[in-house]
Design a protein around this motif. Structure first.
Motif, short mmCIF file in Angstrom:
data_model
loop_
_atom_site.label_atom_id
_atom_site.label_comp_id
_atom_site.label_asym_id
_atom_site.label_seq_id
_atom_site.Cartn_x
_atom_site.Cartn_y
_atom_site.Cartn_z
N GLN A 1 0.83 -1.26 0.08
CA GLN A 1 -0.02 0.02 0.03
C GLN A 1 0.88 1.43 0.17
O GLN A 1 0.49 2.05 -0.80
CB GLN A 1 -0.88 -0.07 1.19
CG GLN A 1 -2.35 -0.56 0.66
CD GLN A 1 -3.18 -0.86 1.97
OE1 GLN A 1 -2.66 -1.36 3.11
NE2 GLN A 1 -4.60 -0.82 1.84
N ALA A 2 1.88 1.31 0.87
CA ALA A 2 2.78 2.44 1.00
C ALA A 2 3.41 2.57 -0.69
O ALA A 2 3.73 3.47 -1.21
CB ALA A 2 4.04 2.15 1.77
N ASN A 3 3.91 1.61 -1.24
CA ASN A 3 4.43 1.51 -2.62
C ASN A 3 3.56 2.02 -3.73
O ASN A 3 3.80 2.86 -4.56
CB ASN A 3 4.89 -0.02 -3.05
CG ASN A 3 6.28 -0.33 -2.22
OD1 ASN A 3 7.01 0.50 -1.92
ND2 ASN A 3 6.25 -1.43 -1.93
N PHE A 4 2.09 1.65 -3.28
CA PHE A 4 1.16 2.00 -4.50
C PHE A 4 0.91 3.66 -4.22
O PHE A 4 0.72 4.50 -5.31
CB PHE A 4 -0.13 1.46 -4.12
CG PHE A 4 -0.16 -0.09 -4.54
CD1 PHE A 4 0.80 -0.62 -5.18
CD2 PHE A 4 -1.22 -0.85 -3.67
CE1 PHE A 4 1.01 -1.99 -5.35
CE2 PHE A 4 -0.89 -2.32 -3.85
CZ PHE A 4 0.14 -2.94 -4.75
N ARG A 5 1.04 4.17 -3.06
CA ARG A 5 0.99 5.61 -2.78
C ARG A 5 1.92 6.35 -3.41
O ARG A 5 1.97 7.32 -4.30
CB ARG A 5 0.68 6.01 -1.44
CG ARG A 5 -0.58 5.51 -0.85
CD ARG A 5 -0.88 6.31 0.53
NE ARG A 5 0.15 5.70 1.60
CZ ARG A 5 -0.26 4.68 2.48
NH1 ARG A 5 -1.48 3.98 2.20
NH2 ARG A 5 0.51 3.94 3.23
N ARG A 6 3.43 5.69 -3.20
CA ARG A 6 4.56 6.47 -3.96
C ARG A 6 4.42 6.36 -5.31
O ARG A 6 4.97 7.31 -6.07
CB ARG A 6 5.64 5.81 -3.46
CG ARG A 6 5.92 6.09 -1.85
CD ARG A 6 7.01 5.28 -1.26
NE ARG A 6 8.08 5.74 -1.92
CZ ARG A 6 9.14 4.62 -2.23
NH1 ARG A 6 8.72 3.34 -2.21
NH2 ARG A 6 10.12 4.85 -2.95
N ALA A 7 3.77 5.24 -5.90
CA ALA A 7 3.77 5.18 -7.37
C ALA A 7 2.83 5.77 -8.27
O ALA A 7 2.72 6.00 -9.44
CB ALA A 7 3.96 3.81 -7.72
N GLY A 8 1.77 6.54 -7.32
CA GLY A 8 0.65 7.29 -7.64
C GLY A 8 -0.34 6.50 -8.30
O GLY A 8 -1.12 7.19 -9.13
N VAL A 9 -0.69 5.12 -7.89
CA VAL A 9 -1.57 4.27 -8.52
C VAL A 9 -2.44 3.69 -7.42
O VAL A 9 -3.39 2.81 -7.79
CB VAL A 9 -0.96 3.05 -9.21
CG1 VAL A 9 -0.29 3.93 -10.54
CG2 VAL A 9 0.07 2.05 -8.58
N ALA A 10 -2.52 4.29 -6.25
CA ALA A 10 -3.00 3.54 -5.08
C ALA A 10 -4.74 3.59 -5.25
O ALA A 10 -5.50 2.66 -5.00
CB ALA A 10 -2.93 4.52 -3.70
N GLU A 11 -5.25 4.72 -6.10
CA GLU A 11 -6.59 4.88 -6.13
C GLU A 11 -7.08 3.85 -7.26
O GLU A 11 -8.39 3.49 -7.24
CB GLU A 11 -7.18 6.32 -6.56
CG GLU A 11 -7.12 6.62 -8.09
CD GLU A 11 -5.72 6.45 -8.81
OE1 GLU A 11 -5.54 6.51 -9.90
OE2 GLU A 11 -4.71 6.68 -8.15
N ARG A 12 -6.40 3.22 -8.07
CA ARG A 12 -6.85 2.06 -8.99
C ARG A 12 -6.68 0.91 -8.49
O ARG A 12 -7.04 -0.25 -9.30
CB ARG A 12 -6.25 2.38 -10.39
CG ARG A 12 -4.96 2.28 -10.70
CD ARG A 12 -4.39 2.64 -11.91
NE ARG A 12 -4.08 4.07 -11.77
CZ ARG A 12 -3.37 4.90 -12.90
NH1 ARG A 12 -2.63 4.26 -13.52
NH2 ARG A 12 -3.50 6.08 -12.77
N ILE A 13 -6.23 0.65 -7.26
CA ILE A 13 -5.82 -0.72 -6.68
C ILE A 13 -6.63 -1.19 -5.42
O ILE A 13 -6.58 -0.27 -4.72
CB ILE A 13 -4.46 -0.92 -6.45
CG1 ILE A 13 -3.48 -0.78 -7.78
CG2 ILE A 13 -3.90 -2.20 -5.72
CD1 ILE A 13 -2.05 -0.58 -7.57
#
Ligand code: SAM
Length: 209
Positions: free
Chosen positions: A97-109
């Motif tokens: 989840q931390a990685n998704f936020r940093r990668a800018g894709v958290a809202e689609r996962i």
């Protein structure tokens, strides 16, 4: 590195790859330090290619660890996509989840923790693409759950289809038997058109007809 392809050729293939951004590069180093078996950049690009060619928007991933492959899938799927992350380990899910936020894709996962082979039943609707990377003895069970959930024209992908060459052995352990059975299931299914690419540890790619 696996020995599916001659070492010098494998190294050549990896030297050709463009550098990844800071998030993916750090994840590659983290995975190497912690011995976490991620798909790596060559197979990441293959996943991204499959998503882009097919226009996949609803993606279910079985076995996501720290989310490295999930980020390749989610970035290729673009805005408005829905990618389901699954892993049995809550600690992995926190990292992811931390990685998704940093990668800018958290809202689609959407992050789901538990047994991916069961979790897929909790998500309604058809998928455009399913990627299997769970424990290898579970590949046949994952196959049986995934195929009916793919739309016609959807793609099934699975990592480790050649399992360091162990698939060639007759007297095999449980993991190897799982992959051998998975490969037989793919090629005997009248609904699927499979190809195993000898990239890294072997990647199965099937079109559902
Ligand atoms: C090979 S790693 C996944 C790597 C990830 N696909 C990547 O390339 O970035 C396999 C992961 O699947 C998880 N796993 C194994 N069997 C599982 C299952 N039945 N359900 C959910 N997660 C599972 C493990 O906890 C592990 O983190």
């Amino acid at each position: 590195m696996n020995e599916i392809v001659k070492g010098s050729v494998e190294r050549y293939l990896y030297r050709l790859l463009p550098a990844r951004d800071a998030v993916l590069s750090e994840m590659e180093r983290f995975a190497a330090r912690r011995d976490i078996p991620i798909i790596g950049p060559a197979v990441g690009r293959l996943l991204a290619l499959a998503v882009e060619i097919s226009g996949a928007k609803r993606i279910f991933e079985m076995g996501s660890a720290i989310g490295y492959s999930t980020i390749w899938l989610a970035r290729a799927a673009g805005r408005g996509a829905r990618v389901y992350y699954t892993d049995g380990d809550p600690e992995n899910a926190r990292h992811a989840q931390a990685n998704f936020r940093r990668a800018g894709v958290a809202e689609r996962i959407q992050v789901l923790v538990g047994d991916a082979v069961r979790l897929i039943d909790r998500v309604p609707g058809k998928f455009d693409l399913v990627f299997i990377d769970v424990d290898k003895h579970q590949y046949p069970a994952a196959f049986r759950k995934a195929v009916p959930r793919l739309r016609r024209g959807g793609l099934l992908l699975a990592d480790n289809a050649l399992w360091s060459g162990r698939v060639t052995r007759k007297a095999a352990d449980r993991a190897t038997r799982g992959i051998q059975q998975f490969n037989r299931l793919m090629y005997s299914s009248p609904r699927l058109f499979p190809v195993i690419l000898p990239l890294r540890d072997g990647v199965a790619v099937c079109l559902k007809r």
